[in-house]
Design a protein around this motif. Structure first.
Motif, PDB file in Angstrom:
ATOM      1  N   GLY A  13      -4.839  35.940   6.574  1.00 39.42           N
ATOM      2  CA  GLY A  13      -4.231  36.394   7.821  1.00 39.42           C
ATOM      3  C   GLY A  13      -4.177  35.336   8.905  1.00 39.42           C
ATOM      4  N   ILE A  14      -5.137  34.397   8.896  1.00 40.23           N
ATOM      5  CA  ILE A  14      -5.138  33.379   9.952  1.00 40.23           C
ATOM      6  C   ILE A  14      -3.888  32.523   9.916  1.00 40.23           C
ATOM      7  N   TRP A  15      -3.294  32.354   8.721  1.00 38.01           N
ATOM      8  CA  TRP A  15      -2.104  31.506   8.616  1.00 38.01           C
ATOM      9  C   TRP A  15      -0.872  32.169   9.226  1.00 38.01           C
ATOM     10  N   VAL A  16      -0.957  33.478   9.449  1.00 38.34           N
ATOM     11  CA  VAL A  16       0.129  34.194  10.134  1.00 38.34           C
ATOM     12  C   VAL A  16      -0.249  34.439  11.588  1.00 38.34           C
ATOM     13  N   LEU A  17      -1.465  34.939  11.806  1.00 40.46           N
ATOM     14  CA  LEU A  17      -1.894  35.334  13.138  1.00 40.46           C
ATOM     15  C   LEU A  17      -1.961  34.149  14.107  1.00 40.46           C
ATOM     16  N   CYS A  18      -2.563  33.047  13.688  1.00 44.95           N
ATOM     17  CA  CYS A  18      -2.719  31.910  14.609  1.00 44.95           C
ATOM     18  C   CYS A  18      -1.384  31.333  15.073  1.00 44.95           C
ATOM     19  N   PRO A  19      -0.422  31.048  14.170  1.00 44.98           N
ATOM     20  CA  PRO A  19       0.876  30.559  14.642  1.00 44.98           C
ATOM     21  C   PRO A  19       1.597  31.557  15.550  1.00 44.98           C
ATOM     22  N   VAL A  20       1.495  32.854  15.226  1.00 45.43           N
ATOM     23  CA  VAL A  20       2.169  33.863  16.046  1.00 45.43           C
ATOM     24  C   VAL A  20       1.552  33.905  17.447  1.00 45.43           C
ATOM     25  N   LEU A  21       0.234  33.914  17.518  1.00 46.63           N
ATOM     26  CA  LEU A  21      -0.433  33.946  18.820  1.00 46.63           C
ATOM     27  C   LEU A  21      -0.167  32.658  19.594  1.00 46.63           C
ATOM     28  N   GLY A  22      -0.151  31.517  18.899  1.00 45.17           N
ATOM     29  CA  GLY A  22       0.146  30.256  19.562  1.00 45.17           C
ATOM     30  C   GLY A  22       1.546  30.237  20.142  1.00 45.17           C
ATOM     31  N   ALA A  23       2.511  30.718  19.354  1.00 42.62           N
ATOM     32  CA  ALA A  23       3.896  30.769  19.823  1.00 42.62           C
ATOM     33  C   ALA A  23       4.027  31.706  21.023  1.00 42.62           C
ATOM     34  N   ALA A  24       3.355  32.862  20.958  1.00 42.22           N
ATOM     35  CA  ALA A  24       3.420  33.828  22.060  1.00 42.22           C
ATOM     36  C   ALA A  24       2.798  33.256  23.329  1.00 42.22           C
ATOM     37  N   ALA A  25       1.687  32.527  23.177  1.00 46.68           N
ATOM     38  CA  ALA A  25       0.996  31.972  24.341  1.00 46.68           C
ATOM     39  C   ALA A  25       1.849  30.919  25.042  1.00 46.68           C
ATOM     40  N   GLU A  56      18.310  26.605  28.378  1.00 44.48           N
ATOM     41  CA  GLU A  56      18.148  27.574  27.300  1.00 44.48           C
ATOM     42  C   GLU A  56      19.303  27.411  26.305  1.00 44.48           C
ATOM     43  N   PRO A  57      19.120  27.723  25.025  1.00 35.66           N
ATOM     44  CA  PRO A  57      17.903  28.326  24.442  1.00 35.66           C
ATOM     45  C   PRO A  57      16.860  27.303  24.008  1.00 35.66           C
ATOM     46  N   TRP A  58      17.107  26.003  24.330  1.00 37.25           N
ATOM     47  CA  TRP A  58      16.219  24.966  23.822  1.00 37.25           C
ATOM     48  C   TRP A  58      14.791  25.084  24.368  1.00 37.25           C
ATOM     49  N   ALA A  59      14.668  25.552  25.606  1.00 37.05           N
ATOM     50  CA  ALA A  59      13.335  25.700  26.174  1.00 37.05           C
ATOM     51  C   ALA A  59      12.526  26.735  25.390  1.00 37.05           C
ATOM     52  N   THR A  60      13.170  27.850  25.044  1.00 35.49           N
ATOM     53  CA  THR A  60      12.487  28.886  24.274  1.00 35.49           C
ATOM     54  C   THR A  60      12.174  28.411  22.862  1.00 35.49           C
ATOM     55  N   VAL A  61      13.151  27.757  22.240  1.00 30.08           N
ATOM     56  CA  VAL A  61      12.943  27.249  20.868  1.00 30.08           C
ATOM     57  C   VAL A  61      11.790  26.252  20.833  1.00 30.08           C
ATOM     58  N   ALA A  62      11.771  25.342  21.808  1.00 35.05           N
ATOM     59  CA  ALA A  62      10.707  24.340  21.852  1.00 35.05           C
ATOM     60  C   ALA A  62       9.347  24.986  22.105  1.00 35.05           C
ATOM     61  N   ALA A  63       9.300  25.967  23.004  1.00 36.39           N
ATOM     62  CA  ALA A  63       8.037  26.644  23.310  1.00 36.39           C
ATOM     63  C   ALA A  63       7.489  27.352  22.083  1.00 36.39           C
ATOM     64  N   LEU A  64       8.351  28.062  21.361  1.00 37.50           N
ATOM     65  CA  LEU A  64       7.905  28.771  20.167  1.00 37.50           C
ATOM     66  C   LEU A  64       7.442  27.801  19.087  1.00 37.50           C
ATOM     67  N   ALA A  65       8.175  26.694  18.923  1.00 42.90           N
ATOM     68  CA  ALA A  65       7.817  25.715  17.894  1.00 42.90           C
ATOM     69  C   ALA A  65       6.488  25.034  18.207  1.00 42.90           C
ATOM     70  N   ILE A  66       6.317  24.617  19.455  1.00 41.86           N
ATOM     71  CA  ILE A  66       5.069  23.952  19.853  1.00 41.86           C
ATOM     72  C   ILE A  66       3.891  24.903  19.704  1.00 41.86           C
ATOM     73  N   GLY A  67       4.079  26.149  20.136  1.00 42.92           N
ATOM     74  CA  GLY A  67       3.005  27.128  20.014  1.00 42.92           C
ATOM     75  C   GLY A  67       2.642  27.416  18.572  1.00 42.92           C
ATOM     76  N   ALA A  68       3.649  27.530  17.705  1.00 40.63           N
ATOM     77  CA  ALA A  68       3.401  27.814  16.289  1.00 40.63           C
ATOM     78  C   ALA A  68       2.661  26.662  15.622  1.00 40.63           C
TER      79      ALA A  68
END
Length: 218
Positions: A13-25, A56-68
């Protein structure tokens, strides 16, 4: 043989949960970037101002990618700290971060848990291993006693530990050098390096543990 390890939900689960939480943060920080730039006392103003300038949408895409990616790195660190303990009538095997520590039945006199650390003692009282994990103490006890090993409620040699100081006269020069290197690793939060240095110290017949960021030995 009895095997004690993290549940499958945690291990996978950590391989799914951590990237998702990172992307959300990071996405949340991106949404708040405009407001944060109005708070002049808030650090890293330049970074948030840069974020508000990205279209946008590059700011959102970059934020999600960096967080993941950040979350994935956290999952790697978490996975490295997980340990699997295999206990049989013939031997005890610890597996952690691609390392295997194997001990025959005659080598292990007893085992106990101190905080989050599993400690194996030899018949002479030397520590064969002192490894950190989040494994259940109750499950570890059941695994060892179920295979006929002695499980201790606490460290029988706890009163023999003394705080390490630079150039401790009771210790050989090479062991003192390892303690010095380990102190530096601990100050830089290099936990795996500190753990490896502790193993090297134990190979030289000296037990080592940490209390309140200080090193103790016996």
């Amino acid at each position: 043989m009895t095997t004690v390890q993290e549940t499958a939900v945690v291990r996978y689960g950590i391989w799914v949960l951590c990237p998702v939480l990172g992307a959300a943060a990071v996405w949340g920080l991106k949404l708040a970037a405009g407001w944060i730039t109005t708070l002049r006392w808030f650090p890293f103003q330049g970074v948030f101002e840069l974020v508000t300038d990205v279209p946008e949408p590059w700011a959102t895409v970059a934020a999600l990618a960096i967080g993941a990616v950040g979350g994935g790195l956290l999952a790697l660190l978490w996975a490295a700290e997980m340990m699997t303990v295999e206990v049989s009538h013939e031997r005890v095997t610890l597996r952690k971060d691609d390392k295997t520590f194997d001990f025959g039945r005659n080598e292990v006199e007893s085992a106990f848990a101190e905080g989050k650390q599993l400690v194996l003692l030899s018949p002479t009282g030397a520590e064969l291993a002192r490894e950190t994990s989040d494994l259940s103490k109750a499950k570890l006890e059941q695994a060892f006693t179920g295979q006929g090993y002695r499980w201790r409620a606490a460290d029988p040699f706890a009163d023999e530990f003394r705080m390490w100081v630079e150039h401790a006269p009771e210790l050989p020069a090479d062991v003192n050098a390892l303690f010095t290197a380990r102190r530096k690793a601990m100050s830089k939060y290099e936990h795996e390096e500190a753990a490896e240095l502790a193993r090297e110290i134990r190979k030289r017949g000296v037990c080592v543990k940490d209390l309140k960021k200080r090193q103790y030995y016996r």
